[in-house]
Design a protein around this motif. Structure first.
Motif, mmCIF file in Angstrom:
data_model
loop_
_atom_site.group_PDB
_atom_site.id
_atom_site.type_symbol
_atom_site.label_atom_id
_atom_site.label_comp_id
_atom_site.label_asym_id
_atom_site.label_seq_id
_atom_site.Cartn_x
_atom_site.Cartn_y
_atom_site.Cartn_z
ATOM 1 N N ASN A 195 0.778 -1.201 0.151
ATOM 2 C CA ASN A 195 -0.135 -0.072 0.081
ATOM 3 C C ASN A 195 0.730 1.368 -0.029
ATOM 4 O O ASN A 195 0.555 2.334 0.591
ATOM 5 C CB ASN A 195 -1.001 0.100 1.287
ATOM 6 N N VAL A 196 1.902 1.193 -0.830
ATOM 7 C CA VAL A 196 2.726 2.413 -0.645
ATOM 8 C C VAL A 196 2.649 3.021 -2.095
ATOM 9 O O VAL A 196 3.259 4.161 -2.387
ATOM 10 C CB VAL A 196 4.119 2.323 -0.518
ATOM 11 N N GLY A 197 1.848 2.408 -2.789
ATOM 12 C CA GLY A 197 1.429 3.074 -4.119
ATOM 13 C C GLY A 197 2.238 2.504 -5.493
ATOM 14 O O GLY A 197 2.549 2.858 -6.510
ATOM 15 N N ASP A 277 6.546 5.197 1.296
ATOM 16 C CA ASP A 277 5.438 6.029 1.501
ATOM 17 C C ASP A 277 6.001 7.477 1.998
ATOM 18 O O ASP A 277 6.350 7.285 3.100
ATOM 19 C CB ASP A 277 4.440 5.702 2.491
ATOM 20 N N GLU A 280 5.007 8.224 5.427
ATOM 21 C CA GLU A 280 5.334 7.456 6.742
ATOM 22 C C GLU A 280 6.845 7.406 6.687
ATOM 23 O O GLU A 280 7.492 7.425 7.993
ATOM 24 C CB GLU A 280 4.870 5.737 6.505
ATOM 25 N N ASN A 305 7.056 8.459 -2.693
ATOM 26 C CA ASN A 305 5.574 8.500 -3.458
ATOM 27 C C ASN A 305 4.715 9.100 -2.515
ATOM 28 O O ASN A 305 4.796 9.474 -1.385
ATOM 29 C CB ASN A 305 5.020 7.238 -3.811
ATOM 30 N N LYS A 306 3.522 9.266 -3.162
ATOM 31 C CA LYS A 306 2.693 10.313 -2.442
ATOM 32 C C LYS A 306 2.898 11.527 -2.200
ATOM 33 O O LYS A 306 2.600 12.260 -1.093
ATOM 34 C CB LYS A 306 1.849 9.420 -1.437
#
Length: 465
Positions: A195-197, A277, A280, A305-306
């Motif tokens: 779920n880090v993209g 992430d 995080e 990312n994000k």
């Protein structure tokens, strides 16, 4: 020429992944008795009778989707009908048809001229011919090819049919020189925690949606390959399942197989892109993952990312850059890229960094430059004394690429301390070439000085006086 795509479709648990693995000749797709194990498109390359093609394994199609993921899976498969050169519609040759088979058949009717109906699990041929085969004609796709992927029965006949179709419709892609092809294509594994993209970044790079994206951690289970050409350079991008801590994964679970696939993806890649992430920050698991890449000699790029969701971007960027030497000191040669997969920020910079890292991993340097740097380094930092003897270096040479490997010839090859080995790595990067994105490996071999090698030795000795 782009290889024709052969798409495997069907309801859940009819053996599509087993058939896929059998066709490509390796266990690439996860196979499990539970329905719905395959979630993403899994790509494999194969050839038969001199014709090469790409095989695509897909998840099971559910007539009445029970979740967002199942609905999204179905949508992606139906979108792929257009680009497929051939569709293998797989049904159960042991138990016959269900309403889901008819539902899938209705959605393939428009493409019936490029559909081959495959009845898998037909190892009991007599039973298949009498009880099952007549019913299958009601789907409306004509002749049926019975196979047993698990028992490797009638697979050659299926391959013959595939190749005959491709040749007849002039869709063949004949095998090119394997060595030339492998050198042209940069294989890139996109890795990271769940779920880090990763899948979103994968889709942003290749430009079309292939990896299933959702907010549910662990959505990707298989490693997904996709070839794309960007400004003349060919890439094979591999999206992987998120790597979790071993303590959170039970033995024999589907997730265990996913982790195994991710590690294999790292091993067969040239460049590993670690996705972190940005909300995080760097975690212990991120360090473990990038450590796998370095241990296996892979070039690496670190992606935060994000980035679109981060506040105080300049301050945060400075914090990340300053933390690299502390958290990722062992791969501090890796390029750092800030991306937003959702908004497609940083994609061009990421591609450029991947190409640079790959060039570094394939780079050779002149022996004369290396030994000039070694001489300079030893003059400034004389080797330590071990077992009552001064460690002496006579000369060095690069002996390998992918990754770059250097051999140092010395009188005490087993006694060069770790800190001095790291100093030699830094020497190469600072004085010879930075090898951006690539690890460099060192070897030490015993040697005695000769007249030709006496120059370095003499200057080492003079530096001690």
């Amino acid at each position: 020429m782009i290889k024709p795509k052969v798409l495997i479709v069907g309801k859940a648990n009819v053996g599509k992944s087993t058939l896929f693995n059998r066709i490509i000749g390796e266990k690439k797709s996860i196979v499990h008795d539970l329905p719905g194990v395959t979630r993403d498109f899994v790509y494999g390359e194969t050839e038969w009778d001199g014709v090469s093609f790409t095989v695509i394994d897909t998840c099971g199609i559910f007539e009445n989707a029970q979740s967002y993921i199942e609905e999204k899976q179905k949508s992606l498969i139906f979108q792929s009908r257009e680009e497929a050169a051939l569709i293998l519609f797989v049904v159960d040759g042991r138990n016959g048809l269900t309403s889901e088979d008819f539902y899938i058949a209705d959605n393939l009717k428009r493409y019936s001229n490029k559909v081959i109906l495959v009845a898998n699990k037909a190892e009991n041929y007599d039973k298949f011919e009498i009880e099952v085969k007549p019913e299958l004609y009601s789907l409306g796709f004509g002749d049926i090819i019975p196979v047993s992927a698990e028992h490797n029965r009638n697979i050659t006949e299926l391959l013959d049919e595939i190749v005959n179709f491709l040749v007849k419709h002039e869709l063949t892609s004949f095998i090119e020189d394997a060595e030339q092809t492998s050198e042209e294509i940069i294989k890139v594994a996109i890795v990271g925690r769940p779920n880090v993209g990763k899948s979103s970044l994968f889709n942003s790079i290749i430009g079309i949606e292939r990896a299933l994206v959702s907010e549910i951690p662990g959505t990707t289970r298989d490693s997904i390959d996709y070839e794309v050409e960007i400004e003349g350079q060919k890439f094979s991008f591999i999206d992987t399942a998120g790597l979790r801590k071993k303590s959170t994964v039970s033995y024999g679970s589907i997730e265990m197989f996913s982790i195994s696939r991710s590690i294999r993806a790292i091993e067969r890649s040239d460049v590993v892109v670690l996705v972190v992430d940005a909300l995080e920050g760097i975690t212990r698991q991120d360090k473990s993952i990038i450590g796998l890449a370095e241990d296996r000699g892979k070039a690496s790029v670190i992606v935060f990312n994000k980035w679109d969701l981060v506040k105080n971007k300049q301050q945060k960027k400075e914090e990340f850059l300053s933390s690299i030497d502390k958290e990722f000191f062992f791969v501090n040669y890796s390029p750092i890229v800030f991306t937003s997969a959702a908004k497609k920020w940083g994609i061009d910079e990421l591609i450029a960094s991947i190409e640079e890292a790959n060039r570094s991993r394939n780079k050779r340097i002149q022996t004369s430059l290396l030994n000039a740097a070694l001489e300079r380094y030893i003059m400034a930092s004389p080797p330590p004394i071990k077992k009552g003897k001064r460690i002496k270096f006579y000369y060095a040479a690069q002996v390998g690429i992918r990754p770059p490997v250097f051999v140092f010839y010395t009188n005490l090859p087993n006694d060069v301390p770790k800190y001095y080995q790291q100093g030699l790595r830094n020497m190469i990067r600072n004085y010879v070439d930075p090898f951006i994105g690539s690890p460099i490996f060192l070897k030490f071999k015993e040697s005695k000085p000769s007249r030709k090698k006496s120059d370095i030795k003499g200057k080492i000795q003079s530096s001690k006086k």
